[in-house]
Write a protein that holds these residues in place. Sequence first.
Motif, PDB file in Angstrom:
ATOM      1  N   LYS A   1      -4.811  56.156 -33.344  1.00 27.85           N
ATOM      2  CA  LYS A   1      -5.510  56.682 -32.173  1.00 27.85           C
ATOM      3  C   LYS A   1      -6.300  55.576 -31.497  1.00 27.85           C
ATOM      4  N   PHE A   2      -6.455  55.687 -30.188  1.00 25.17           N
ATOM      5  CA  PHE A   2      -7.347  54.817 -29.429  1.00 25.17           C
ATOM      6  C   PHE A   2      -8.476  55.691 -28.902  1.00 25.17           C
ATOM      7  N   VAL A   3      -9.716  55.326 -29.237  1.00 28.27           N
ATOM      8  CA  VAL A   3     -10.864  56.155 -28.880  1.00 28.27           C
ATOM      9  C   VAL A   3     -11.849  55.366 -28.002  1.00 28.27           C
ATOM     10  N   PRO A   4     -11.891  55.625 -26.702  1.00 28.05           N
ATOM     11  CA  PRO A   4     -12.929  54.997 -25.873  1.00 28.05           C
ATOM     12  C   PRO A   4     -14.256  55.735 -26.073  1.00 28.05           C
ATOM     13  N   PHE A   5     -15.356  54.999 -26.096  1.00 32.16           N
ATOM     14  CA  PHE A   5     -16.659  55.651 -26.291  1.00 32.16           C
ATOM     15  C   PHE A   5     -17.368  55.964 -24.987  1.00 32.16           C
TER      16      PHE A   5
ATOM     17  N   TYR B   1       0.976  55.743 -30.248  1.00 33.38           N
ATOM     18  CA  TYR B   1       0.593  56.365 -31.523  1.00 33.38           C
ATOM     19  C   TYR B   1       1.798  56.439 -32.465  1.00 33.38           C
ATOM     20  N   GLY B   2       1.567  56.004 -33.686  1.00 34.83           N
ATOM     21  CA  GLY B   2       2.636  56.000 -34.683  1.00 34.83           C
ATOM     22  C   GLY B   2       3.468  54.728 -34.687  1.00 34.83           C
TER      23      GLY B   2
ATOM     24  N   LEU C   1      -2.716  43.324 -27.371  1.00 35.49           N
ATOM     25  CA  LEU C   1      -2.252  44.041 -28.564  1.00 35.49           C
ATOM     26  C   LEU C   1      -0.939  44.721 -28.196  1.00 35.49           C
ATOM     27  N   GLN C   2       0.158  44.142 -28.706  1.00 34.20           N
ATOM     28  CA  GLN C   2       1.477  44.556 -28.234  1.00 34.20           C
ATOM     29  C   GLN C   2       2.146  45.542 -29.172  1.00 34.20           C
ATOM     30  N   PHE C   3       2.465  46.701 -28.604  1.00 31.50           N
ATOM     31  CA  PHE C   3       3.302  47.685 -29.282  1.00 31.50           C
ATOM     32  C   PHE C   3       4.618  47.730 -28.514  1.00 31.50           C
ATOM     33  N   GLU C   4       5.617  48.452 -29.063  1.00 30.34           N
ATOM     34  CA  GLU C   4       6.924  48.404 -28.408  1.00 30.34           C
ATOM     35  C   GLU C   4       6.880  48.896 -26.961  1.00 30.34           C
ATOM     36  N   SER C   5       6.205  50.025 -26.732  1.00 28.58           N
ATOM     37  CA  SER C   5       6.264  50.580 -25.366  1.00 28.58           C
ATOM     38  C   SER C   5       5.055  50.204 -24.510  1.00 28.58           C
TER      39      SER C   5
ATOM     40  N   PHE D   1      -6.132  52.787 -37.170  1.00 35.00           N
ATOM     41  CA  PHE D   1      -4.812  52.537 -37.740  1.00 35.00           C
ATOM     42  C   PHE D   1      -4.617  53.378 -38.997  1.00 35.00           C
ATOM     43  N   VAL D   2      -3.378  53.654 -39.343  1.00 32.99           N
ATOM     44  CA  VAL D   2      -3.067  54.417 -40.546  1.00 32.99           C
ATOM     45  C   VAL D   2      -3.270  53.519 -41.767  1.00 32.99           C
ATOM     46  N   ASP D   3      -4.074  53.983 -42.735  1.00 43.21           N
ATOM     47  CA  ASP D   3      -4.307  53.254 -43.994  1.00 43.21           C
ATOM     48  C   ASP D   3      -4.765  51.810 -43.806  1.00 43.21           C
ATOM     49  N   GLN D   4      -5.585  51.566 -42.800  1.00 45.94           N
ATOM     50  CA  GLN D   4      -6.083  50.216 -42.492  1.00 45.94           C
ATOM     51  C   GLN D   4      -7.492  50.368 -41.941  1.00 45.94           C
ATOM     52  N   PRO D   5      -8.288  49.303 -41.993  1.00 43.83           N
ATOM     53  CA  PRO D   5      -9.552  49.362 -41.244  1.00 43.83           C
ATOM     54  C   PRO D   5      -9.256  49.534 -39.753  1.00 43.83           C
TER      55      PRO D   5
END
Length: 281
Positions: free
Chosen positions: A25-29, A45-46, A61-65, A97-101
């Motif tokens: 998830k990306f959470v802006p404050f 996500y995912g 921060l590069q993700f596929e899409s 992130f899943v299972d990460q800080p």
Amino acid sequence: MPELPEVQAHAERLTEQFGGAQLQKFVPFNFTALKTAVPPPSDAYGAPLQTVGRRGKYLLLQFESVTFIVHLMQGGRLLVDEKQSAKPRNGQARFLFVDQPALLLTEAGTERRAGVWCVPSVAGGIPEGPPLDRLGPEAMEISAEQLAAAFEAHNMRVHGFLRDQHMIAGLGRMLANEVCHRAKVSPFAMTRKLGAVGAKTILEAIHDAVDEGLTYERTRDSMSSSADRPGRVHNRVGEPCPVCADTIRSVSYSGYTVAYCPTCQTDGKVLADNTTSRFLK
Ligand SMILES: [Zn+2]
């Protein structure tokens, strides 16, 4: 402000620590943290984080899409966030992130200028459009010929040119000071007057100063503040010049301070301080 070496080394560290991590998830404050509406961050996500790259002083921060473009501005940091407190101090946004800080974007002060753009990814390349589309060539990729042409086309003070991200991307106040000192050029020299020979000298100085900054920054496990960084003139005002032992001086110009060595850079001439000399008239 973090400049090319700090952002580059940070991108490398983050790739090592977070490469392959699945975005939860990306959470802006607050509503200024995310600068774009489309595409939505949820498109990533995912998906695993492919790499953290850099363009100018921006982290990518590069993700596929989609790619998240992060600008730290003056006092921003993108920190590894083990605690994930509900109200993090100076928190702007968080990448979970899943299972990460997590990764926490913080910004000291009240300006709230650091932020995140979420844009479509370009396979193997740099995303198009804002905010990267107005950046000049990368400081370490521009050729001497290109730099000479830009000097000819944009006649301005060289210190201002070096800091202008539309002219050349990645340098800030500190590196502009360091580059002028290494090139033995006055920070107020006009670019057109420097010509092709001056452009070559400036380019060599850029490579020297960035390489030195990168070498230092890569020894660290977090981003340095400007007082920590190796420098010959920046943050050294009043100290002896490491080249000639003259006293490093500063001059205030349009709201910021330029540091230089008179013997190395201005034929021994002490530059008039715009802000104080106005009162002396
Ligand atoms: Zn000197």
